[in-house]
Write a protein that holds these residues in place. Structure first.
Motif, short mmCIF file in Angstrom:
data_model
loop_
_atom_site.label_atom_id
_atom_site.label_comp_id
_atom_site.label_asym_id
_atom_site.label_seq_id
_atom_site.Cartn_x
_atom_site.Cartn_y
_atom_site.Cartn_z
N GLN A 16 0.82 -1.21 0.00
CA GLN A 16 0.00 0.00 0.00
C GLN A 16 0.86 1.25 0.00
O GLN A 16 0.50 2.26 -0.59
CB GLN A 16 -0.96 0.00 1.20
CG GLN A 16 -2.17 -0.90 1.02
CD GLN A 16 -3.15 -0.38 -0.02
OE1 GLN A 16 -2.85 0.51 -0.81
NE2 GLN A 16 -4.33 -0.96 -0.07
N ASP A 17 1.99 1.22 0.70
CA ASP A 17 2.88 2.38 0.72
C ASP A 17 4.26 2.02 0.20
O ASP A 17 5.27 2.57 0.63
CB ASP A 17 2.96 2.96 2.14
CG ASP A 17 3.30 1.89 3.17
OD1 ASP A 17 3.54 0.73 2.76
OD2 ASP A 17 3.31 2.20 4.37
N ASN A 18 4.29 1.06 -0.73
CA ASN A 18 5.54 0.55 -1.31
C ASN A 18 6.43 -0.14 -0.28
O ASN A 18 7.64 -0.25 -0.47
CB ASN A 18 6.34 1.67 -2.00
CG ASN A 18 5.97 1.78 -3.47
OD1 ASN A 18 4.91 1.31 -3.88
ND2 ASN A 18 6.83 2.38 -4.24
N LEU A 19 5.83 -0.60 0.81
CA LEU A 19 6.55 -1.38 1.80
C LEU A 19 5.83 -2.70 2.03
O LEU A 19 4.61 -2.78 1.90
CB LEU A 19 6.63 -0.62 3.14
CG LEU A 19 7.46 0.66 3.18
CD1 LEU A 19 7.30 1.31 4.55
CD2 LEU A 19 8.93 0.37 2.90
N LEU A 20 6.60 -3.73 2.36
CA LEU A 20 5.99 -4.98 2.78
C LEU A 20 5.50 -4.83 4.21
O LEU A 20 5.98 -3.98 4.96
CB LEU A 20 7.01 -6.12 2.68
CG LEU A 20 7.61 -6.38 1.29
CD1 LEU A 20 8.58 -7.56 1.36
CD2 LEU A 20 6.52 -6.65 0.26
N ALA A 21 4.56 -5.66 4.59
CA ALA A 21 4.00 -5.57 5.94
C ALA A 21 5.05 -5.99 6.98
O ALA A 21 5.90 -6.85 6.72
CB ALA A 21 2.78 -6.47 6.06
N PRO A 22 5.00 -5.40 8.18
CA PRO A 22 5.93 -5.78 9.24
C PRO A 22 5.53 -7.11 9.85
O PRO A 22 4.44 -7.64 9.56
CB PRO A 22 5.76 -4.64 10.25
CG PRO A 22 4.35 -4.20 10.07
CD PRO A 22 4.08 -4.34 8.60
N PRO A 23 6.37 -7.69 10.73
CA PRO A 23 6.00 -8.94 11.41
C PRO A 23 4.75 -8.74 12.26
O PRO A 23 4.51 -7.65 12.79
CB PRO A 23 7.21 -9.23 12.31
CG PRO A 23 8.33 -8.44 11.72
CD PRO A 23 7.70 -7.22 11.11
N GLU A 51 6.94 0.51 11.47
CA GLU A 51 7.48 1.18 10.29
C GLU A 51 8.93 0.76 10.04
O GLU A 51 9.33 0.51 8.91
CB GLU A 51 7.39 2.69 10.45
CG GLU A 51 5.96 3.23 10.39
CD GLU A 51 5.89 4.73 10.65
OE1 GLU A 51 6.96 5.33 10.91
OE2 GLU A 51 4.78 5.29 10.60
N GLU A 52 9.70 0.69 11.11
CA GLU A 52 11.11 0.29 10.99
C GLU A 52 11.22 -1.14 10.49
O GLU A 52 12.04 -1.45 9.62
CB GLU A 52 11.83 0.45 12.33
CG GLU A 52 12.03 1.91 12.75
CD GLU A 52 12.60 2.02 14.15
OE1 GLU A 52 12.66 0.99 14.87
OE2 GLU A 52 12.99 3.15 14.55
N LYS A 53 10.40 -2.03 11.05
CA LYS A 53 10.44 -3.43 10.64
C LYS A 53 9.95 -3.60 9.20
O LYS A 53 10.47 -4.43 8.45
CB LYS A 53 9.59 -4.28 11.59
CG LYS A 53 10.17 -4.40 12.99
CD LYS A 53 11.55 -5.07 12.96
CE LYS A 53 12.15 -5.20 14.34
NZ LYS A 53 13.50 -5.82 14.32
N ALA A 54 8.94 -2.82 8.83
CA ALA A 54 8.46 -2.88 7.45
C ALA A 54 9.55 -2.46 6.48
O ALA A 54 9.74 -3.09 5.43
CB ALA A 54 7.22 -1.99 7.29
N TYR A 55 10.28 -1.42 6.83
CA TYR A 55 11.37 -0.97 5.98
C TYR A 55 12.47 -2.03 5.88
O TYR A 55 12.97 -2.33 4.79
CB TYR A 55 11.95 0.34 6.53
CG TYR A 55 13.10 0.87 5.70
CD1 TYR A 55 12.87 1.64 4.56
CD2 TYR A 55 14.42 0.59 6.05
CE1 TYR A 55 13.91 2.11 3.79
CE2 TYR A 55 15.47 1.06 5.28
CZ TYR A 55 15.22 1.82 4.16
OH TYR A 55 16.26 2.28 3.39
N GLU A 56 12.84 -2.61 7.02
CA GLU A 56 13.87 -3.65 7.03
C GLU A 56 13.45 -4.86 6.20
O GLU A 56 14.24 -5.42 5.44
CB GLU A 56 14.15 -4.09 8.47
CG GLU A 56 14.84 -3.04 9.33
CD GLU A 56 14.94 -3.47 10.79
OE1 GLU A 56 14.60 -4.65 11.08
OE2 GLU A 56 15.35 -2.65 11.63
N HIS A 57 12.20 -5.25 6.36
CA HIS A 57 11.65 -6.40 5.64
C HIS A 57 11.67 -6.15 4.13
O HIS A 57 12.05 -7.02 3.34
CB HIS A 57 10.23 -6.65 6.13
CG HIS A 57 9.61 -7.92 5.62
ND1 HIS A 57 10.27 -9.12 5.59
CD2 HIS A 57 8.37 -8.16 5.12
CE1 HIS A 57 9.47 -10.05 5.09
NE2 HIS A 57 8.32 -9.49 4.79
#
Length: 225
Positions: free
Chosen positions: A171-178, A208-214
């Motif tokens: 949705q925001d060009n990121l994968l979902a976080p854990p 947000e941080e985890k989504a970015y890392e993922h």
């Protein structure tokens, strides 16, 4: 929203719409889905929808006349914002495309079959061509079901939680976080403590941080977009 699906195999398509979220959306009147058997628009006794391609070559081609008759009949009854052809060489389906289509009122989806459709169909009737991936299926029916699922779940009222779709991957060009649920500690595998803190700004920051890392690890190409 109304979705009209043109196919030579309506029986292959119906089952996904008879269960789960799609069924509930239809029963709630949030979406209407209709299946149109292309063979009903043929003129011969054999209900022929395909023929050999001019110039020779392997594979049969879906004929322009039955498709023209079906689409013309549907358009005589209402306005359609999109006439979509499911084809391997179309634009790859993304969450952004699903978002766009979920705002439409009426769309037609044409399922390809055999070697494909007569080019005149694509030239004169189709407004958008969509693929679900770089591979070839025996027909466009399964692709149409995937597209419908991706679109219908975004219609307000379909999901139990209105914000659920907004936090999906892409949705925001990121994968979902854990994500985690009970038990809090399973075989020594613990859920991150921040999720129990009650500090929602911190929890959102962690997500947000985890989504970015993922995303950086699995789909760095999304970050370039």
């Amino acid at each position: 929203m109304r979705i009209d699906i043109i196919t030579v195999l309506p029986e292959l398509l119906k089952s996904p719409f008879e269960a789960s979220i799609l069924k509930r959306a239809i029963e709630a009147g949030l979406v209407e889905v209709y299946f149109h058997n292309l063979r009903d628009y043929t003129t011969d006794n054999y209900k022929t929808v395909d023929d050999y391609q001019f110039g020779g070559g392997a594979g049969m081609v879906m004929m322009v006349e039955p498709i023209d008759k079906c689409i013309t009949k549907l358009k005589s009854e209402r306005e359609y914002e999109e006439v979509i052809y499911m084809t391997p060489d179309g634009e790859t389906l993304t969450q952004g495309i699903a978002n766009q289509l979920s705002l439409k009122e009426n769309i037609i989806i044409l399922c390809g079959h055999y070697k494909g459709v007569d080019q005149r169909v694509r030239d004169h009737f189709i407004t958008r061509e969509i693929s679900i991936g770089d591979y070839v299926l025996s027909g466009g029916e399964l692709g149409a079901a995937v597209l419908c699922d991706a679109v219908i779940r975004l219609i307000p009222g379909v999901l139990g939680n209105e914000t659920s779709a907004l936090t999906d991957s892409f949705q925001d060009n990121l994968l979902a976080p854990p994500i985690y649920t009970r038990p809090r500690n399973y075989k020594g595998w613990r859920v991150p403590e921040v999720l129990f803190s009650g500090n929602f700004p911190e929890i959102e920051k962690w997500r947000e941080e985890k989504a970015y890392e993922h995303t950086k690890k699995r789909r760095p190409d999304l970050l370039n977009d």
